[in-house]
Scaffold this motif. Structure first.
Motif, PDB file in Angstrom:
ATOM      1  N   PHE A  58       0.714  -1.318   0.059  1.00  0.00           N
ATOM      2  CA  PHE A  58       0.088  -0.123  -0.036  1.00  0.00           C
ATOM      3  C   PHE A  58       0.916   1.164   0.006  1.00  0.00           C
ATOM      4  O   PHE A  58       0.525   2.331  -0.735  1.00  0.00           O
ATOM      5  CB  PHE A  58      -0.820   0.100   1.194  1.00  0.00           C
ATOM      6  CG  PHE A  58      -2.068  -1.059   0.667  1.00  0.00           C
ATOM      7  CD1 PHE A  58      -3.353  -0.400   0.013  1.00  0.00           C
ATOM      8  CD2 PHE A  58      -2.137  -2.240   1.651  1.00  0.00           C
ATOM      9  CE1 PHE A  58      -4.349  -1.575  -0.033  1.00  0.00           C
ATOM     10  CE2 PHE A  58      -2.951  -2.975   1.151  1.00  0.00           C
ATOM     11  CZ  PHE A  58      -4.191  -2.767   0.361  1.00  0.00           C
ATOM     12  N   ARG A  59       2.123   1.310   0.741  1.00  0.00           N
ATOM     13  CA  ARG A  59       2.794   2.375   0.561  1.00  0.00           C
ATOM     14  C   ARG A  59       3.231   2.670  -0.733  1.00  0.00           C
ATOM     15  O   ARG A  59       3.598   3.579  -1.100  1.00  0.00           O
ATOM     16  CB  ARG A  59       4.130   2.209   1.669  1.00  0.00           C
ATOM     17  CG  ARG A  59       5.104   3.167   1.687  1.00  0.00           C
ATOM     18  CD  ARG A  59       6.204   2.898   2.716  1.00  0.00           C
ATOM     19  NE  ARG A  59       7.032   3.946   2.980  1.00  0.00           N
ATOM     20  CZ  ARG A  59       8.147   4.353   1.881  1.00  0.00           C
ATOM     21  NH1 ARG A  59       7.935   3.656   1.003  1.00  0.00           N
ATOM     22  NH2 ARG A  59       8.903   5.324   2.264  1.00  0.00           N
ATOM     23  N   GLY A  60       3.829   1.520  -1.557  1.00  0.00           N
ATOM     24  CA  GLY A  60       4.019   1.661  -2.885  1.00  0.00           C
ATOM     25  C   GLY A  60       3.105   2.231  -3.927  1.00  0.00           C
ATOM     26  O   GLY A  60       3.255   2.841  -4.607  1.00  0.00           O
ATOM     27  N   ALA A  61       1.763   1.787  -3.588  1.00  0.00           N
ATOM     28  CA  ALA A  61       0.727   2.462  -4.340  1.00  0.00           C
ATOM     29  C   ALA A  61       0.695   3.644  -4.093  1.00  0.00           C
ATOM     30  O   ALA A  61       0.487   4.482  -4.930  1.00  0.00           O
ATOM     31  CB  ALA A  61      -0.457   1.591  -3.978  1.00  0.00           C
ATOM     32  N   LEU A  62       0.645   4.381  -3.075  1.00  0.00           N
ATOM     33  CA  LEU A  62       0.552   5.681  -2.651  1.00  0.00           C
ATOM     34  C   LEU A  62       1.446   6.344  -3.255  1.00  0.00           C
ATOM     35  O   LEU A  62       1.325   7.756  -3.608  1.00  0.00           O
ATOM     36  CB  LEU A  62       0.802   5.665  -1.074  1.00  0.00           C
ATOM     37  CG  LEU A  62      -0.880   5.205  -0.538  1.00  0.00           C
ATOM     38  CD1 LEU A  62      -0.603   5.458   1.159  1.00  0.00           C
ATOM     39  CD2 LEU A  62      -1.890   6.413  -0.707  1.00  0.00           C
ATOM     40  N   LEU A  63       2.880   5.992  -3.095  1.00  0.00           N
ATOM     41  CA  LEU A  63       4.006   6.547  -3.737  1.00  0.00           C
ATOM     42  C   LEU A  63       4.067   6.805  -5.103  1.00  0.00           C
ATOM     43  O   LEU A  63       4.022   7.874  -5.858  1.00  0.00           O
ATOM     44  CB  LEU A  63       5.229   5.873  -3.497  1.00  0.00           C
ATOM     45  CG  LEU A  63       5.702   5.970  -1.910  1.00  0.00           C
ATOM     46  CD1 LEU A  63       6.935   4.930  -1.706  1.00  0.00           C
ATOM     47  CD2 LEU A  63       6.196   7.480  -1.646  1.00  0.00           C
ATOM     48  N   GLU A  64       3.538   5.730  -5.892  1.00  0.00           N
ATOM     49  CA  GLU A  64       3.243   5.746  -7.320  1.00  0.00           C
ATOM     50  C   GLU A  64       2.043   6.706  -7.591  1.00  0.00           C
ATOM     51  O   GLU A  64       2.092   7.256  -8.751  1.00  0.00           O
ATOM     52  CB  GLU A  64       2.831   4.079  -7.772  1.00  0.00           C
ATOM     53  CG  GLU A  64       3.894   3.512  -7.963  1.00  0.00           C
ATOM     54  CD  GLU A  64       3.586   2.177  -8.394  1.00  0.00           C
ATOM     55  OE1 GLU A  64       2.397   1.944  -8.977  1.00  0.00           O
ATOM     56  OE2 GLU A  64       4.353   1.134  -8.210  1.00  0.00           O
TER      57      GLU A  64
END
Length: 86
Positions: A58-64
């Protein structure tokens, strides 16, 4: 169930309008994929806990999605973790 709440939260980040219908369709596809990935991980207390991997997804999705690193925090709690995005 927890993954569904996360997925609903991520989906809520992409408001649907006629002008961005394709973007919304892409967002839905991303949410479905993220949900599949997170549901494949064991995210409950106990042996084999992979909550850190779920939080990383989820952190990666938010960063993207344009969030900055400083706006996202993964907080360990006992042998799980929770995510704060501000």
């Amino acid at each position: 169930m927890r993954a569904c709440h996360f997925a609903a939260s991520i989906l809520a980040l992409a408001p649907i309008t006629a002008a961005n219908a394709q973007d919304s369709s892409d967002a839905v596809d991303q949410v479905i994929e993220l949900t599949k990935q997170s549901m494949a991980l064991r995210s409950v207390q106990g042996d084999g806990n992979e909550t850190d991997k779920v939080a990383a997804l989820f952190r990666g999705a938010l960063l993207e999605g344009g969030w900055s690193d400083s706006e996202i925090e993964v907080v360990p709690f006992e042998d799980t973790a929770y995510l704060i995005a501000t």
